[in-house]
Design a protein around this motif. Structure first.
Motif: not given
Length: 268
Positions: A221-232
């Motif tokens: 579960g730790s890989i869903a750390a929000g990098y995809g949203y910060t990348g926006i």
């Protein structure tokens, strides 16, 4: 950034931000707003961990890492490429579909990690089987930063070359500026949309593989750390320029990494 440790931490955090920002920036050149890179990232990480398990003991480290990277990129490309397909051929808004697919991807990741792919020894924190030490991506010599940072920078430079110096990139920019004019000129707008969204997804999937093979050591579960949203945020601050993404990702990665240190040392 407060200290050398914090600087290196910021560089490590910048690696996935670079790739997830590309997942936003490339489709943006076609006028698409993709905000579901988090989904491709988590599925890419799960794919990398899933293919690593049967390869353990059969492939040397470097070929195994290549197979893991290819698997994660394929899964990420299919996931975001489906958003482009729905946008062009079914008229589904790409912003909404990519966001909703991200939630589905996280649910799939949880289902696989807690079920089919779960390591029986992971009691308190469900995870896949841990990667062998040889399958982990090492650090850059003299630094506590993994080689994923170099891979991410190369991806940004390659994306800039694709967009600015190739006929494929020129066609995409033309379609993004005026779809009707592009269609009149005979450009394959549908293939451009699906192709660029799929390429964008491969980068997000690769970010998931780097998180598993360089940081976590397994998919959890730790890989869903929000990098995809910060990348926006990184992509929009960089105005969707792949080269400008590099310093912006370093800045935001540094702010995130140094925040706790500044609070403790300076009382802010």
């Amino acid at each position: 950034f407060g200290s050398w440790f914090s600087l290196q931490n910021s560089l490590s955090r910048a690696a996935p931000l670079l790739l997830t920002a590309l997942c936003v920036a490339l489709p943006a050149r076609l006028g698409l707003v993709i905000i579901g890179g988090e989904g491709a990232l988590v599925l890419g990480g799960v794919a990398a961990a899933a293919v690593a398990a049967p390869l353990t003991g059969f492939l040397p480290p470097y070929p195994a890492l290549i197979v893991m990277a290819v698997a994660s990129m394929i899964v990420g490309g299919i996931w975001i490429g489906a958003v482009g397909f729905l946008r062009h051929y079914r008229g589904v808004n790409e912003t909404i579909s990519s966001l909703l697919l991200a939630y589905i991807a996280i649910a799939l990741m949880n289902q696989l990690v807690e079920g089919l792919l779960r390591d029986p020894a992971s009691l308190n924190k469900p995870s896949t089987m841990p990667l062998p030490p040889g399958y982990m991506i090492g650090d850059i010599p003299g630094m506590d930063v993994h080689w994923g940072l170099v891979i991410s920078i190369i991806a940004c430079v390659g994306s800039w070359i694709l967009i600015e110096m190739t006929s494929y990139g020129f066609a995409a920019r033309m379609a993004g500026g005026n779809v009707r004019a592009a269609q009149i000129q005979g450009l394959p707008v549908g293939r451009l949309i699906v192709g660029f969204t799929a390429i964008a997804g491969t980068f997000a999937g690769l970010a998931g593989m780097l998180e598993v093979a360089a940081v976590q050591g397994s998919a959890n579960g730790s890989i869903a750390a929000g990098y995809g949203y910060t990348g926006i945020l990184v992509a929009f601050l960089a105005r969707h320029n792949p080269l400008a993404i590099i310093p912006i990702a370093f800045l935001l990665g540094g702010l995130e990494a140094s925040g706790g240190l500044i609070q403790r040392r300076m009382g802010l």
